[in-house]
Design a protein around this motif. Structure first.
Motif, PDB file in Angstrom:
ATOM      1  N   ASP A 160       0.585  -0.820   0.054  1.00 25.73           N
ATOM      2  CA  ASP A 160      -0.339   0.154   0.113  1.00 25.73           C
ATOM      3  C   ASP A 160       0.976   1.006   0.175  1.00 25.73           C
ATOM      4  N   SER A 161       2.374   1.396  -0.531  1.00 26.93           N
ATOM      5  CA  SER A 161       2.889   2.241  -0.234  1.00 26.93           C
ATOM      6  C   SER A 161       2.305   2.917  -1.475  1.00 26.93           C
ATOM      7  N   PRO A 162       2.593   4.462  -1.190  1.00 29.44           N
ATOM      8  CA  PRO A 162       2.073   5.362  -2.202  1.00 29.44           C
ATOM      9  C   PRO A 162       2.877   5.272  -3.486  1.00 29.44           C
ATOM     10  N   LEU A 163       4.195   5.136  -2.685  1.00 28.38           N
ATOM     11  CA  LEU A 163       5.413   5.197  -3.876  1.00 28.38           C
ATOM     12  C   LEU A 163       5.155   4.060  -4.584  1.00 28.38           C
ATOM     13  N   VAL A 164       4.752   2.501  -4.882  1.00 31.06           N
ATOM     14  CA  VAL A 164       4.674   1.404  -6.000  1.00 31.06           C
ATOM     15  C   VAL A 164       3.934   2.379  -6.845  1.00 31.06           C
ATOM     16  N   GLY A 165       4.611   1.656  -8.001  1.00 31.93           N
ATOM     17  CA  GLY A 165       3.909   2.074  -9.272  1.00 31.93           C
ATOM     18  C   GLY A 165       4.869   3.672  -9.734  1.00 31.93           C
ATOM     19  N   LEU A 166       5.092   4.583  -8.773  1.00 35.47           N
ATOM     20  CA  LEU A 166       5.698   5.617  -9.344  1.00 35.47           C
ATOM     21  C   LEU A 166       7.373   5.711 -10.153  1.00 35.47           C
ATOM     22  N   SER A 167       7.825   6.170 -11.394  1.00 37.48           N
ATOM     23  CA  SER A 167       9.359   6.159 -11.664  1.00 37.48           C
ATOM     24  C   SER A 167      10.021   6.873 -10.470  1.00 37.48           C
ATOM     25  N   LEU A 168      11.672   6.960  -9.760  1.00 37.66           N
ATOM     26  CA  LEU A 168      12.255   7.866  -9.714  1.00 37.66           C
ATOM     27  C   LEU A 168      12.019   9.309  -9.687  1.00 37.66           C
ATOM     28  N   LYS A 174       7.770  14.615  -6.994  1.00 32.96           N
ATOM     29  CA  LYS A 174       6.952  14.542  -6.294  1.00 32.96           C
ATOM     30  C   LYS A 174       7.324  14.938  -4.363  1.00 32.96           C
ATOM     31  N   LEU A 175       8.176  14.815  -3.886  1.00 33.02           N
ATOM     32  CA  LEU A 175       8.318  14.677  -2.509  1.00 33.02           C
ATOM     33  C   LEU A 175       9.461  16.321  -2.615  1.00 33.02           C
ATOM     34  N   LYS A 176      10.210  15.985  -3.314  1.00 33.11           N
ATOM     35  CA  LYS A 176      10.961  17.573  -3.218  1.00 33.11           C
ATOM     36  C   LYS A 176      11.496  17.462  -1.982  1.00 33.11           C
ATOM     37  N   LEU A 177      12.698  16.666  -1.873  1.00 40.68           N
ATOM     38  CA  LEU A 177      13.060  16.439   0.042  1.00 40.68           C
ATOM     39  C   LEU A 177      14.408  16.455  -0.970  1.00 40.68           C
ATOM     40  N   GLN A 178      15.684  16.210  -0.598  1.00 36.27           N
ATOM     41  CA  GLN A 178      17.123  16.027  -0.899  1.00 36.27           C
ATOM     42  C   GLN A 178      17.484  14.612  -0.352  1.00 36.27           C
ATOM     43  N   PHE A 179      17.139  13.356  -1.180  1.00 40.66           N
ATOM     44  CA  PHE A 179      17.298  12.066  -1.053  1.00 40.66           C
ATOM     45  C   PHE A 179      17.740  11.433  -2.667  1.00 40.66           C
ATOM     46  N   LEU A 180      18.533  10.552  -2.535  1.00 36.82           N
ATOM     47  CA  LEU A 180      18.240   9.594  -3.713  1.00 36.82           C
ATOM     48  C   LEU A 180      18.330   8.000  -3.451  1.00 36.82           C
ATOM     49  N   ILE A 181      17.207   7.519  -4.407  1.00 36.08           N
ATOM     50  CA  ILE A 181      17.096   6.084  -4.005  1.00 36.08           C
ATOM     51  C   ILE A 181      18.192   5.573  -4.850  1.00 36.08           C
ATOM     52  N   CYS A 182      19.340   4.909  -4.280  1.00 32.30           N
ATOM     53  CA  CYS A 182      20.556   3.975  -5.286  1.00 32.30           C
ATOM     54  C   CYS A 182      20.682   2.828  -4.552  1.00 32.30           C
ATOM     55  N   ALA A 183      20.069   1.931  -4.696  1.00 28.93           N
ATOM     56  CA  ALA A 183      19.921   0.321  -4.660  1.00 28.93           C
ATOM     57  C   ALA A 183      18.621  -0.055  -4.903  1.00 28.93           C
ATOM     58  N   PHE A 197      13.733   4.028 -13.547  1.00 27.12           N
ATOM     59  CA  PHE A 197      13.175   3.463 -12.991  1.00 27.12           C
ATOM     60  C   PHE A 197      11.910   3.293 -11.923  1.00 27.12           C
ATOM     61  N   VAL A 198      10.635   2.337 -12.271  1.00 18.70           N
ATOM     62  CA  VAL A 198       9.809   1.931 -11.408  1.00 18.70           C
ATOM     63  C   VAL A 198       9.711   0.627 -10.478  1.00 18.70           C
ATOM     64  N   LEU A 199       9.005   1.381  -9.002  1.00 17.43           N
ATOM     65  CA  LEU A 199       8.953   0.333  -7.599  1.00 17.43           C
ATOM     66  C   LEU A 199       7.836  -0.233  -8.104  1.00 17.43           C
ATOM     67  N   GLN A 200       7.801  -1.124  -7.323  1.00 20.24           N
ATOM     68  CA  GLN A 200       7.242  -2.182  -7.022  1.00 20.24           C
ATOM     69  C   GLN A 200       7.475  -2.324  -5.891  1.00 20.24           C
ATOM     70  N   ALA A 201       5.665  -3.617  -5.453  1.00 18.09           N
ATOM     71  CA  ALA A 201       5.384  -3.856  -3.968  1.00 18.09           C
ATOM     72  C   ALA A 201       6.147  -4.763  -3.658  1.00 18.09           C
ATOM     73  N   ASN A 202       6.885  -4.646  -2.193  1.00 11.13           N
ATOM     74  CA  ASN A 202       8.156  -5.389  -1.823  1.00 11.13           C
ATOM     75  C   ASN A 202       9.227  -5.165  -1.989  1.00 11.13           C
ATOM     76  N   ASP A 203      10.066  -4.556  -3.176  1.00  8.36           N
ATOM     77  CA  ASP A 203      11.321  -3.978  -3.200  1.00  8.36           C
ATOM     78  C   ASP A 203      11.870  -3.597  -2.101  1.00  8.36           C
ATOM     79  N   LYS A 204      12.748  -3.713  -2.148  1.00  9.82           N
ATOM     80  CA  LYS A 204      13.789  -3.349  -0.969  1.00  9.82           C
ATOM     81  C   LYS A 204      14.524  -2.035  -1.099  1.00  9.82           C
ATOM     82  N   ILE A 205      14.483  -1.154  -0.996  1.00  6.43           N
ATOM     83  CA  ILE A 205      15.008  -0.205  -1.302  1.00  6.43           C
ATOM     84  C   ILE A 205      16.230   0.438  -0.357  1.00  6.43           C
ATOM     85  N   ASN A 206      17.065   1.420  -0.972  1.00  9.31           N
ATOM     86  CA  ASN A 206      17.829   2.144   0.030  1.00  9.31           C
ATOM     87  C   ASN A 206      18.519   3.539  -0.029  1.00  9.31           C
ATOM     88  N   ILE A 207      18.134   3.879   0.950  1.00 10.96           N
ATOM     89  CA  ILE A 207      17.727   5.121   0.234  1.00 10.96           C
ATOM     90  C   ILE A 207      19.270   6.437   1.052  1.00 10.96           C
TER      91      ILE A 207
END
Length: 453
Positions: A160-168, A174-183, A197-207
């Motif tokens: 149910d993450s709002p990030l699922v289905g969105l590209s980086l 959308k978020l307008k923050l200083q961050f990077l999804i790096c892996a 890259f489009v995120l999917q449910a159950n992805d393990k992301i490193n920020i």
């Protein structure tokens, strides 16, 4: 480089394999025939069956031509004696495993006499990593760079993450923050992602971001968890001791369960602010009686991986607690992750990363950049490395990042310039004096210019 490793146990075996893999000459000393034979069968290195604390055995291992001696046995006194002998035989750099709190707290008194370039305490490092996760419980793992200015955290995306289905690119806009999804880990596949890259449910992301931006990131996505106040720890060994001490100093209420009565009496004296319980942590009735259903965090630190996994699964099914599980065997780590246990701690892997960081810094000690820290993330399949830029690097410093020809499967995550944290874009440049954090999937970098094609 040539290394003499004393001790063919869990840490010595894992470390030797990594050093050989990185192209170093390794000789291992141990007086356990079984351990020696196991290493000879699995690794391309030289082994000597003998006492590593004797000059005769060290000379046979080639200590006089070695660059570094690493003492990794389970006995602190033996490790220190090995380093002392090596010092007398002319070795300039030794790395010593010291786990006993009494020895570790006074190691600075004898560090120079023993010729110690580095002292490793895997249990203290593990306790520190767990503490960081409990301070920021939304993360499964937290690695710190630039003396705390930048953190790289791991998080599994729920369905149910709002990030699922969105590209980086959409997420950054959308978020307008200083961050990077790096892996990103998706099932068994690892990605160093680009903007499409489009995120999917159950992805393990490193920020990668500053701590404040990470907090805002999780709050905006509804993933921020309540502050940890009450903790149950099972296992009163060295990690349990160090961790209870750290959490108590932070004001957390800790119940420490240990089945050895004598050890309990020792812990009661050492940890007056904690509640020490003599009991078996695998006893589910005991865990229920001690309030596992209402606890904020549950930490499984017994010496048996299987017990830790079973206790953690019980806690997962009976509470909403943040769960941390100590697992030493890599095959069990993968299984535990598949069962939904995302925060796994391995003291030997932490120590391994600390030593490799030092080793790589030796390889380029006189170059324009130096490794400050190195962490293995996503099941040790990706490296996150912090470099200090000492001087100008031809073809790299002063050039906009968009003009650099970088190797594939790596990203520049952050640049720390004085007190400022930059999550870089194509217009940013690397300057002398900066600290640069990169993640890489397939390359073992020892200096920053290695990132260039």
């Amino acid at each position: 480089m040539k290394f003499v490793v004393i001790g063919a146990g869990k840490l010595g075996g894992t470390l030797s394999a990594q050093l050989v893999q990185e192209g170093h000459n390794v000789t291992v000393i141990d007086n356990n025939d079984t351990a020696i034979q196991r290493m000879l069968n699995s690794q391309d290195l030289m082994c000597i069956d003998g006492n590593g604390a004797t000059a005769e055995t060290q000379i046979e291992a080639g200590i006089k031509k070695a660059d570094v001696l690493i003492a990794t046995t389970a006995h602190d006194e033996l490790n220190m004696l090995c380093c002392m002998v090596a010092r007398k035989l002319g070795i300039e750099r030794s790395i010593c495993r010291v786990r006993n709190p009494e020895y570790y707290n006074q190691i600075d008194l004898i560090k120079s006499d023993l010729g110690l370039a580095m002292v490793i305490n895997p249990e203290l490092a593990a306790a520190g990593e767990i503490t960081r996760v409990l301070i920021f419980p939304a993360a499964a793992k937290v690695e710190v760079f630039g003396k705390g200015k930048v953190e790289v955290v791991e998080n599994r995306l729920p369905e149910d993450s709002p990030l699922v289905g969105l590209s980086l690119a959409e997420i950054y806009k959308k978020l307008k923050l200083q961050f990077l999804i790096c892996a990103v880990q998706r099932d068994q596949e690892i990605f160093i992602p680009s903007g499409d890259f489009v995120l999917q449910a159950n992805d393990k992301i490193n920020i990668a971001a500053s701590h404040s931006d990470l907090e805002r990131f999780f709050k905006q996505n509804g993933a921020m968890k309540l502050k940890v106040k009450n903790v149950i720890i099972v296992g009163g060994g060295k990690i349990g001791y160090y961790l209870t001490q750290q959490l108590s100093e932070l004001g957390m209420r800790v119940k420490l369960i240990e089945k050895d009565y004598k050890r309990c009496t020792e812990l009661c004296d050492l940890l007056p602010r904690a509640i020490v319980i003599n009991g078996d942590g695998t006893d589910q009735d005991l865990l229920l009686d001690e309030g596992i259903t209402d606890v904020d965090a549950f930490i499984a630190l017994s010496n048996i991986d299987e017990e830790n996994i079973i206790m953690s699964l019980f806690a997962k099914n009976n509470s909403k607690a943040k769960i941390v599980t100590k697992v030493n065997r890599e095959t069990y780590s993968e299984m535990a992750s598949m069962l939904g246990l995302d925060t796994l701690i391995s003291p030997k892997q932490l120590a391994n990363g600390m030593i490799l960081s030092y080793v790589r810094s030796l390889e380029n000690a006189s170059s324009e950049s130096r490794i400050e820290s190195l962490y293995n993330i996503i099941g040790n399949r990706v490296e996150a490395i912090e470099f200090n830029v000492n001087e100008k690097i031809q073809g790299l410093t002063g050039t906009p990042l968009r003009e650099l020809r970088l190797k594939k499967n790596m990203l520049i995550c952050a640049i720390i310039r004085k007190r400022q944290v930059l999550i870089p874009n194509g217009n940013d440049k690397i300057d002398p004096g900066d600290s640069v954090i990169i993640v890489t999937k397939e390359h073992r970098f020892s200096e920053l210019k290695d990132i260039l094609e």
